[in-house]
Design an enzyme around this catalytic site. Structure first.
Site, mmCIF file in Angstrom:
data_model
loop_
_atom_site.group_PDB
_atom_site.id
_atom_site.type_symbol
_atom_site.label_atom_id
_atom_site.label_comp_id
_atom_site.label_asym_id
_atom_site.label_seq_id
_atom_site.Cartn_x
_atom_site.Cartn_y
_atom_site.Cartn_z
ATOM 1 N N ASP A 25 -6.472 2.108 -2.904
ATOM 2 C CA ASP A 25 -7.654 2.043 -2.051
ATOM 3 C C ASP A 25 -7.890 3.316 -1.246
ATOM 4 O OD1 ASP A 25 -5.519 1.538 -0.418
ATOM 5 O OD2 ASP A 25 -6.282 -0.348 0.402
ATOM 6 N N ARG A 26 -6.888 4.195 -1.193
ATOM 7 C CA ARG A 26 -7.091 5.436 -0.436
ATOM 8 C C ARG A 26 -7.289 6.627 -1.353
ATOM 9 N NH1 ARG A 26 -2.925 5.623 4.534
ATOM 10 N NH2 ARG A 26 -2.928 3.406 5.024
ATOM 11 N N ASP B 298 -3.219 6.088 -3.238
ATOM 12 C CA ASP B 298 -2.015 5.483 -2.668
ATOM 13 C C ASP B 298 -1.506 4.341 -3.548
ATOM 14 O OD1 ASP B 298 -4.008 3.628 -2.139
ATOM 15 O OD2 ASP B 298 -3.141 3.015 -0.230
ATOM 16 N N ASP C 288 -1.785 1.109 -3.708
ATOM 17 C CA ASP C 288 -2.667 0.069 -4.231
ATOM 18 C C ASP C 288 -4.060 0.587 -4.574
ATOM 19 O OD1 ASP C 288 -3.086 0.497 -1.502
ATOM 20 O OD2 ASP C 288 -3.857 -1.515 -1.179
ATOM 21 N N LYS D 152 -11.718 -0.514 0.655
ATOM 22 C CA LYS D 152 -11.838 0.911 0.416
ATOM 23 C C LYS D 152 -11.451 1.175 -1.035
ATOM 24 C CE LYS D 152 -7.421 1.686 2.906
ATOM 25 N NZ LYS D 152 -7.120 0.508 3.720
ATOM 26 N N SER E 11 0.795 -1.220 0.000
ATOM 27 C CA SER E 11 0.000 0.000 0.000
ATOM 28 C C SER E 11 0.834 1.281 0.000
ATOM 29 C CB SER E 11 -0.944 -0.034 1.195
ATOM 30 O OG SER E 11 -1.866 1.014 1.104
ATOM 31 N N HIS E 12 0.726 2.039 1.076
ATOM 32 C CA HIS E 12 1.378 3.352 1.126
ATOM 33 C C HIS E 12 2.870 3.274 1.444
ATOM 34 C CE1 HIS E 12 -0.020 2.139 5.059
ATOM 35 N NE2 HIS E 12 0.924 2.890 5.585
HETATM 36 C C1 VG1 Z 1 -2.964 2.036 8.363
HETATM 37 C C2 VG1 Z 1 -4.169 2.938 8.577
HETATM 38 C C3 VG1 Z 1 -5.440 2.116 8.545
HETATM 39 C C4 VG1 Z 1 -5.510 1.341 7.239
HETATM 40 C C5 VG1 Z 1 -4.250 0.514 7.056
HETATM 41 C C6 VG1 Z 1 -4.211 -0.183 5.730
HETATM 42 O O1 VG1 Z 1 -2.889 1.094 9.393
HETATM 43 O O2 VG1 Z 1 -4.052 3.630 9.790
HETATM 44 O O3 VG1 Z 1 -6.528 2.976 8.701
HETATM 45 O O4 VG1 Z 1 -6.623 0.490 7.222
HETATM 46 O O5 VG1 Z 1 -3.106 1.348 7.130
HETATM 47 O O6 VG1 Z 1 -4.381 0.731 4.700
HETATM 48 P P1 VG1 Z 1 -1.885 1.242 10.641
HETATM 49 O O7 VG1 Z 1 -1.999 -0.030 11.407
HETATM 50 O O8 VG1 Z 1 -0.521 1.504 10.064
HETATM 51 O O9 VG1 Z 1 -2.363 2.447 11.397
HETATM 52 V V1 VG1 Z 1 -3.614 0.483 3.258
HETATM 53 O O10 VG1 Z 1 -4.109 1.670 2.233
HETATM 54 O O11 VG1 Z 1 -2.104 0.333 3.748
HETATM 55 O O12 VG1 Z 1 -4.104 -1.075 2.737
HETATM 56 CO CO CO Z 2 -3.712 1.177 0.385
#
Ligand code: VG1
Ligand code: CO
Length: 547
Positions: free
Chosen positions: A285-286, A281, A283, A380, A116-117
């Site tokens: 989803d954000r 982001d 992948d 998302k 993801s990010h």
């Molecule tokens: C983070 C965010 C959470 C989100 C998760 C996955 O998790 O705070 O809201 O669901 O990333 O998003 P954490 O445990 O680092 O706070 V993504 O876009 O990485 O799939």
């Molecule tokens: Co993501």
């Protein structure tokens, strides 16, 4: 069908393969170790039952190691007896697109490759997660079973076949399993096309007085944004920037927040700023939503979408209910109250929305981390949120800022910010959380720096659908005036620990809605440090990222 010549490869458990908030995320160099990926994939398959002859969906965000991992997974899926594997072309499937494909093709489940990010590239991060047949992230029960299996497996299954051609849409066979390379975008784009008023958005874009900029951050959404925003809606091609997915995201950090999406912020705060800006982001989803010289806080965005859902064809008939993750601001709760529908509070991570969506208890949901979505998929969905905003703008013909300010006027403003302290020493971070834990019983009733503390607890959640209980989901401290501080450690990082501090204060008085956010929260920020000892324990004087 050709007979499968399955190879049984001996292996040994590898420590630390426990999925976090969203799958297993580690450095690429960790994933490249012999057997690392294979062990985890075999543990997924060994934890599932009844997939013989069924369909598996595989795709990822295109980051470094994506293609090699896909070849490995395709062989292992064949060896383990899946009947059919659907793979996104070039190995690409955004997370919401993968969710859509799983649902549409009635797959048994899917494997999504993404961190993801988190940054990508050979020195960056890689990740893998399993989604179930509803298209959503596997619930904790399954991820815990997978983890338990990684700690005891002794072999994995594969076949000795050549790589499949990921670039060519079409069908081939791998040891008796049908492998179909599918268009990465088509299914998801078609689904989104059924939800929104594309004619109204097209008219807005053709009106001559509306311009937009979508920053794909060299991550997975480039092709999706081209198909939807440029091709289907008619925006100029230049409206999509950084639209070519790169395996290292161009060296950037594909996290759509004001710090990492700096280029978009500069565009949106520049002299010739467009009317609407958005970013997604790694992948897809954000989403980050930006008006001209105006950033929309994700928590506010969720509330605005809910309050304006009647303007969107798919939701014009009403919303069943709403949900937000616990640290997300309560702005959406006020909309739910006004609409007379339920609002659920879940732990962080999309997997907790799945049951509520499946049971028809909610229609829209979201997180403060810029994730918003609905019941069309079970993830998302970044582009969904962008189209939702465009639909609202096309109907209301007001600026983003005007829409948000009117919203605050009607519902009051939830001043909100998240402070992230990234790469903190793990022992120090755990010590800080332990220190907070130790104060939970004594904090309520105390007045600290003039603030009366009303409540303090460690958030636990009982799923209203299946009754499963998740504990230890974040420390909440509530003040007598309704303000709130939440502390939790990230479950997606790969280096040290990341401390997240969430700060929120409600301001009903419209004459007080123009205060700069950090200033509006200054008292809470100081109180958070006072209670948790952030500076002293982490050695940090300022957060790494403020959103
Ligand atoms: C983070 C965010 C959470 C989100 C998760 C996955 O998790 O705070 O809201 O669901 O990333 O998003 P954490 O445990 O680092 O706070 V993504 O876009 O990485 O799939
Ligand atoms: Co993501």
């Amino acid at each position: 069908m050709a007979t499968r010549t399955v190879l049984t490869v001996p292996t040994q458990p590898i420590a630390g393969q426990r999925p976090g908030t969203s799958g297993l995320r580690k450095k690429v160099t960790v994933f490249e170790q012999p057997g690392y990926l294979e062990n985890f994939v075999q543990s997924i398959f060994d934890s599932l039952e009844g997939f013989a002859g069924q369909t598996l969906v595989v795709g990822g965000d295109g980051r470094y190691y994506n293609d090699r991992a896909i070849q490995t997974i395709v062989r292992m899926a064949a060896a383990n007896g899946f009947g059919r594997v659907l793979v996104g072309q070039h190995g690409i499937l955004s997370t919401p697109a993968a969710s859509c494909v799983i649902r549409k093709h009635q797959a048994f489940g899917g494997i999504i490759l993404s961190a993801s990010h988190n940054p990508g590239g050979p020195e960056g991060d890689f990740g893998i997660k399993y989604n179930t047949g509803n298209g959503g992230p596997a619930p904790e029960k399954i991820t815990e079973a997978i983890y338990a299996h990684t700690q005891k497996l002794g072999r994995y299954l594969t076949v000795d076949t050549p790589d499949i051609a990921l670039g060519d849409i079409g069908e081939c066979e791998v040891a008796g399993t049908k492998v179909i390379v599918i268009d990465s975008v088509a299914d998801h784009a078609a689904l989104l096309g059924t939800l929104f008023d594309f004619d109204a958005i097209r008219a807005l874009l053709a009106s001559g007085d509306f311009r937009l900029c979508f920053d794909a951050m060299h991550a997975v959404t480039g092709p999706y944004a081209h198909a939807l925003i440029v091709k289907a809606l008619g925006a100029p091609a230049a409206s999509v920037v950084n639209g070519v997915p790169l395996s290292d995201f161009g060296g950037g950090h594909p996290d759509p927040n004001p710090t990492y999406a700096e280029e978009l912020i500069q565009t949106m705060f520049g002299d010739d700023a467009p009317d609407f800006g958005a970013a997604s982001d790694g992948d897809g989803d954000r989403n980050m939503i930006v008006g001209r010289r105006f950033i929309v806080t994700p928590s506010d965005s969720l509330a605005v979408l809910a309050a304006n859902a009647h303007l969107v064809p798919a939701y014009a008939g009403g919303l069943k209910g709403l949900a937000r993750s616990m640290p997300t601001s309560a702005a959406v709760d006020r909309v739910a109250a006004a609409l007379g529908i339920a609002c659920f509070e879940t732990p962080t991570g999309w997997k907790f929305f799945g049951n509520l969506l499946d049971a028809g208890k909610i229609t829209l949901c979201g997180e403060e981390s810029a994730g918003t979505g609905a019941d069309h998929v079970r993830e998302k969905d970044g582009l969904w949120a962008v189209l939702f905003w465009l639909n609202i703008l096309a109907v209301r013909r007001q600026s983003v800022e005007a829409i948000v300010r009117e919203h605050w006027q009607r519902f009051g403003r939830n001043y909100y910010s998240r402070h992230d302290y990234e790469g903190v020493d793990s022992a120090a971070a755990n010590g800080l959380m332990a220190h907070l834990h130790a104060q939970l019983a004594s904090l309520p009733g105390q007045t600290i720096d003039g603030a009366l503390i009303a409540s303090a607890d460690d958030f636990a959640y009982t799923d209203p659908v299946d009754g499963s209980v998740s504990t230890g989901q974040g420390i909440r401290i509530g003040l007598a005036d309704g303000a709130r501080i939440v502390f939790r450690l990230s479950g997606t990082g790969t280096e040290g620990a990341t401390l997240r501090v969430y700060l929120e204060r409600y301001e009903p008085d419209a004459t007080q809605h123009a205060i700069e956010t950090q200033q509006a929260l200054a008292g809470l920020i100081a109180l958070a440090d006072r209670i948790a000892g952030i500076r002293e324990r982490t050695g940090r004087t300022t957060p790494t990222v403020i959103t």
